[in-house]
Design a protein around this motif. Structure first.
Motif, PDB file in Angstrom:
ATOM      1  N   SER A   7       2.932  14.082   4.606  1.00 30.49           N
ATOM      2  CA  SER A   7       2.867  15.151   3.619  1.00 30.49           C
ATOM      3  C   SER A   7       3.046  16.491   4.314  1.00 30.49           C
ATOM      4  O   SER A   7       3.409  16.566   5.481  1.00 30.49           O
ATOM      5  CB  SER A   7       1.521  15.093   2.889  1.00 30.49           C
ATOM      6  N   ARG A   8       2.731  17.600   3.618  1.00 35.20           N
ATOM      7  CA  ARG A   8       2.914  18.940   4.187  1.00 35.20           C
ATOM      8  C   ARG A   8       2.088  19.142   5.446  1.00 35.20           C
ATOM      9  O   ARG A   8       2.495  19.850   6.356  1.00 35.20           O
ATOM     10  CB  ARG A   8       2.532  19.997   3.151  1.00 35.20           C
ATOM     11  N   ASN A   9       0.920  18.510   5.495  1.00 32.84           N
ATOM     12  CA  ASN A   9       0.046  18.705   6.656  1.00 32.84           C
ATOM     13  C   ASN A   9       0.289  17.681   7.758  1.00 32.84           C
ATOM     14  O   ASN A   9      -0.465  17.615   8.736  1.00 32.84           O
ATOM     15  CB  ASN A   9      -1.427  18.664   6.225  1.00 32.84           C
ATOM     16  N   GLY A  10       1.337  16.841   7.612  1.00 29.60           N
ATOM     17  CA  GLY A  10       1.680  15.872   8.649  1.00 29.60           C
ATOM     18  C   GLY A  10       0.973  14.553   8.520  1.00 29.60           C
ATOM     19  O   GLY A  10       1.254  13.626   9.296  1.00 29.60           O
ATOM     20  N   GLU A  11       0.065  14.428   7.565  1.00 36.21           N
ATOM     21  CA  GLU A  11      -0.645  13.173   7.362  1.00 36.21           C
ATOM     22  C   GLU A  11       0.028  12.377   6.242  1.00 36.21           C
ATOM     23  O   GLU A  11       0.922  12.879   5.546  1.00 36.21           O
ATOM     24  CB  GLU A  11      -2.103  13.460   6.988  1.00 36.21           C
ATOM     25  N   LEU A  12      -0.410  11.130   6.050  1.00 38.11           N
ATOM     26  CA  LEU A  12       0.089  10.357   4.927  1.00 38.11           C
ATOM     27  C   LEU A  12      -0.315  11.013   3.609  1.00 38.11           C
ATOM     28  O   LEU A  12      -1.438  11.523   3.480  1.00 38.11           O
ATOM     29  CB  LEU A  12      -0.480   8.932   4.969  1.00 38.11           C
ATOM     30  N   PRO A  13       0.562  11.033   2.621  1.00 38.75           N
ATOM     31  CA  PRO A  13       0.185  11.584   1.317  1.00 38.75           C
ATOM     32  C   PRO A  13      -1.030  10.859   0.757  1.00 38.75           C
ATOM     33  O   PRO A  13      -1.179   9.642   0.910  1.00 38.75           O
ATOM     34  CB  PRO A  13       1.434  11.328   0.462  1.00 38.75           C
ATOM     35  N   LYS A  14      -1.893  11.604   0.081  1.00 36.76           N
ATOM     36  CA  LYS A  14      -3.142  11.037  -0.428  1.00 36.76           C
ATOM     37  C   LYS A  14      -2.949  10.155  -1.651  1.00 36.76           C
ATOM     38  O   LYS A  14      -3.787   9.301  -1.953  1.00 36.76           O
ATOM     39  CB  LYS A  14      -4.112  12.177  -0.790  1.00 36.76           C
ATOM     40  N   ASP A  15      -1.859  10.380  -2.395  1.00 33.03           N
ATOM     41  CA  ASP A  15      -1.717   9.723  -3.697  1.00 33.03           C
ATOM     42  C   ASP A  15      -0.673   8.611  -3.710  1.00 33.03           C
ATOM     43  O   ASP A  15      -0.109   8.291  -4.749  1.00 33.03           O
ATOM     44  CB  ASP A  15      -1.355  10.759  -4.765  1.00 33.03           C
ATOM     45  N   LEU A  16      -0.399   8.005  -2.563  1.00 33.28           N
ATOM     46  CA  LEU A  16       0.560   6.899  -2.546  1.00 33.28           C
ATOM     47  C   LEU A  16      -0.015   5.668  -3.234  1.00 33.28           C
ATOM     48  O   LEU A  16      -1.211   5.379  -3.118  1.00 33.28           O
ATOM     49  CB  LEU A  16       0.942   6.548  -1.106  1.00 33.28           C
ATOM     50  N   ASP A  17       0.845   4.934  -3.929  1.00 34.72           N
ATOM     51  CA  ASP A  17       0.460   3.706  -4.618  1.00 34.72           C
ATOM     52  C   ASP A  17       0.530   2.551  -3.623  1.00 34.72           C
ATOM     53  O   ASP A  17       1.508   1.801  -3.567  1.00 34.72           O
ATOM     54  CB  ASP A  17       1.382   3.467  -5.814  1.00 34.72           C
ATOM     55  N   TRP A  18      -0.533   2.380  -2.834  1.00 40.70           N
ATOM     56  CA  TRP A  18      -0.515   1.371  -1.775  1.00 40.70           C
ATOM     57  C   TRP A  18      -0.467  -0.048  -2.324  1.00 40.70           C
ATOM     58  O   TRP A  18       0.122  -0.940  -1.704  1.00 40.70           O
ATOM     59  CB  TRP A  18      -1.721   1.544  -0.855  1.00 40.70           C
ATOM     60  N   ALA A  19      -1.040  -0.257  -3.503  1.00 43.46           N
ATOM     61  CA  ALA A  19      -0.993  -1.597  -4.105  1.00 43.46           C
ATOM     62  C   ALA A  19       0.448  -1.977  -4.436  1.00 43.46           C
ATOM     63  O   ALA A  19       0.892  -3.112  -4.191  1.00 43.46           O
ATOM     64  CB  ALA A  19      -1.855  -1.635  -5.362  1.00 43.46           C
ATOM     65  N   GLY A  20       1.210  -1.027  -4.981  1.00 44.88           N
ATOM     66  CA  GLY A  20       2.612  -1.287  -5.298  1.00 44.88           C
ATOM     67  C   GLY A  20       3.450  -1.464  -4.044  1.00 44.88           C
ATOM     68  O   GLY A  20       4.321  -2.339  -3.968  1.00 44.88           O
ATOM     69  N   ILE A  21       3.167  -0.627  -3.038  1.00 45.87           N
ATOM     70  CA  ILE A  21       3.931  -0.695  -1.791  1.00 45.87           C
ATOM     71  C   ILE A  21       3.680  -2.021  -1.085  1.00 45.87           C
ATOM     72  O   ILE A  21       4.563  -2.572  -0.419  1.00 45.87           O
ATOM     73  CB  ILE A  21       3.560   0.489  -0.879  1.00 45.87           C
ATOM     74  N   ALA A  22       2.468  -2.562  -1.245  1.00 43.56           N
ATOM     75  CA  ALA A  22       2.107  -3.817  -0.567  1.00 43.56           C
ATOM     76  C   ALA A  22       2.663  -5.055  -1.255  1.00 43.56           C
ATOM     77  O   ALA A  22       2.457  -6.177  -0.774  1.00 43.56           O
ATOM     78  CB  ALA A  22       0.581  -3.926  -0.473  1.00 43.56           C
ATOM     79  N   ASP A  23       3.407  -4.870  -2.352  1.00 48.67           N
ATOM     80  CA  ASP A  23       4.014  -6.007  -3.045  1.00 48.67           C
ATOM     81  C   ASP A  23       4.992  -6.704  -2.114  1.00 48.67           C
ATOM     82  O   ASP A  23       5.952  -6.104  -1.619  1.00 48.67           O
ATOM     83  CB  ASP A  23       4.731  -5.506  -4.291  1.00 48.67           C
TER      84      ASP A  23
END
Length: 496
Positions: A386-402
């Motif tokens: 994200s803007r601060n160099g970290e992972l975005p806080k609002d990612l849909d990890w459940a969907g990504i883990a499909d």
């Protein structure tokens, strides 16, 4: 940090007006042949090609040959597009050169070539003996035909294949519709000159005309519409309106640019380019275009987005065609939305030329289908910071883990370990195949393949000094299988 402090590419200027012209191997001349007589000696297929070319230029082509190749016979039998053919069913002679403008021969021997050359020189006729440079006063170059716009390329007979390659490159830059625009220019030039005084008015009209000439074909009634616009043009209105084009530079390889992107680069006054845009891509830009580095690269000092927006607005208001050149595709993780919104708020015309995004280039380079039907029904492109160099806080990890989805993380090198941890927390199998690709479609391309549990270690091997993509999904299993097969074949061959 502002743009001025990041500029590293100075404006490229042409040669000084006091510098002498560099030596020319041949003088490029465009010769009008409409209604003039030319001589072709020989009835071969090679001679037919030259005859067709001369007739297309409006010449009266006199062919001296006892027999004609079937290709030549068919050519003469069909109506010529412009000029005409006269077949003299006998060999050439000294009298054949009378009243001829140029003479061409497909000689059967070196002796005939020399004799034809000498006869032409005696008659004062320019001569070309096909495929025998020693007996040629002029050569035929490779041609790009957008008549009345015609481009000829010569290598002085030294490298015809190179000339053809240059022609192909130019063909990609010039849309076929350019011929219609050139014809339209012929039609309206006198009227424009009559209605508009020399200077700013006339120049503004033709600049507007040229901008359109590299796009779609002229629509019906375009000439009358443009003439009405020219007639209504007032001196105070002649300042050119600026515009901005957001152009995707692709992942790095200049050959992956779209034709539309190349044309935009060729039409630019100013190019604001990202740090990831390769030098090969910039080489395709118009030489006179000013180049400004506005470095946008993760983990490095960058120009503020507000400064980039303000610079585009300032240059466009000054009447410039600004190309905002972005790595990959401008609409994928490129802040194009912010730039478009600012330009629209300022009333500045803006258009977008898409590019090949790096995930697709990676798939092509690896030979992997991201949506192979045996492995995945969808694909996701996810930002790795994200803007601060970290992972975005609002990612849909459940969907990504499909497990039936292929995911490609952009700019995820420094967060790779956390990406793996989050996916395993959501239930993804730690043995899920992954790939890290570094410098996709660039010099220095490298890849690491392994499993999700080892992703952080893979990043340590690949390194953090160049851009990487992280691919997660069972489609990448084929990469590991290929490596195993290669290793096994080497062992079986005795390479232990």
């Amino acid at each position: 940090m502002n743009i001025r402090s990041l500029q590293q590419n100075k404006v490229r200027r042409g040669p000084s007006r006091h510098e002498r012209m560099a030596p020319l191997a041949t003088l490029p001349v465009f010769y009008k042949l409409q209604g003039k007589k030319v001589l072709i000696a020989g009835g071969s297929e090679a001679a037919a090609w030259k005859a067709e070319l001369l007739a297309a230029a409006g010449a009266e082509v006199h062919v001296h040959a006892e027999r004609l190749d079937p290709v030549f016979a068919d050519l003469i039998a069909a109506p010529a597009v412009s000029g005409s053919y006269v077949w003299h069913q006998r060999p050439w002679s000294a009298e054949s050169f009378a009243l001829m403008q140029i003479a061409i021969c497909d000689a059967e021997s070196e002796g005939e070539a020399q004799a034809f050359y000498c006869a032409a020189r005696t008659a004062g006729v320019a001569v070309n003996v096909i495929d025998r440079p020693a007996w040629c006063e002029f050569q035929f170059g490779s041609i790009v035909n957008r008549s009345p716009a015609v481009i000829a390329i010569s290598t002085d007979g030294a490298a015809p294949i190179l000339g053809q390659a240059i022609r192909r490159r130019i063909e990609t830059l010039l849309p076929p519709a350019l011929a219609a625009w050139a014809q339209l220019a012929q039609t309206i030039r006198k009227t424009v000159n009559d209605r508009l005084a020399p200077g700013p008015q006339r120049r503004a009209f033709w600049e507007f005309f040229v901008d359109r000439a590299f796009g779609a074909p002229p629509e019906k009634g375009a000439a009358e519409k443009m003439l009405r616009q020219a007639n209504a043009l007032q001196p105070a209105e002649t300042r050119r309106e600026g515009r901005v084009t957001l152009v995707g530079a692709g992942p790095g390889d200049a050959e992956l640019l779209t034709l539309k992107a190349v044309r935009a680069l060729q039409a630019a006054d100013v190019i604001l380019f990202d740090d990831l845009v390769s030098a090969d891509v910039l080489e395709l830009a118009r030489r006179e275009a000013r180049r400004m580095l506005v470095g946008k690269r993760g983990g490095r000092e960058s120009c503020r987005q507000d400064d980039i927006n303000a610079t585009m607005v300032k240059l466009a208001r000054a009447g410039k065609h600004v190309v905002r050149l972005k790595g990959g595709d401008p609409m994928i993780f490129g802040r194009a939305g912010e730039e478009i919104a600012r330009l629209q708020d300022e009333g500045i015309a803006v258009s977008v030329v898409p590019g090949i995004t790096s995930a697709l280039a990676m798939a092509a380079q690896l030979g992997v289908s991201l949506t192979h039907r045996d492995h995945a029904q969808s694909v996701r492109f996810v930002t790795g910071h994200s803007r601060n160099g970290e992972l975005p806080k609002d990612l849909d990890w459940a969907g990504i883990a499909d497990a039936r989805t292929t995911t490609v993380f952009y700019m995820g090198g420094r967060t790779a370990g956390e990406i793996a941890a989050r996916l395993m927390e959501m239930g993804m199998d730690p043995s899920m195949p992954v790939v890290i690709s570094r410098s996709v479609a660039r010099e220095g391309f490298e890849r690491w393949t392994g499993t999700l549990r080892d992703l952080a270690g893979g990043m340590t091997i690949i390194g953090y000094d160049e851009p990487v993509l992280v691919g997660v999904g069972s489609v990448f299993a084929a990469l590991s299988e290929r490596q195993v097969r290669v290793t096994c074949s080497l062992v079986s061959a005795g390479c232990q």
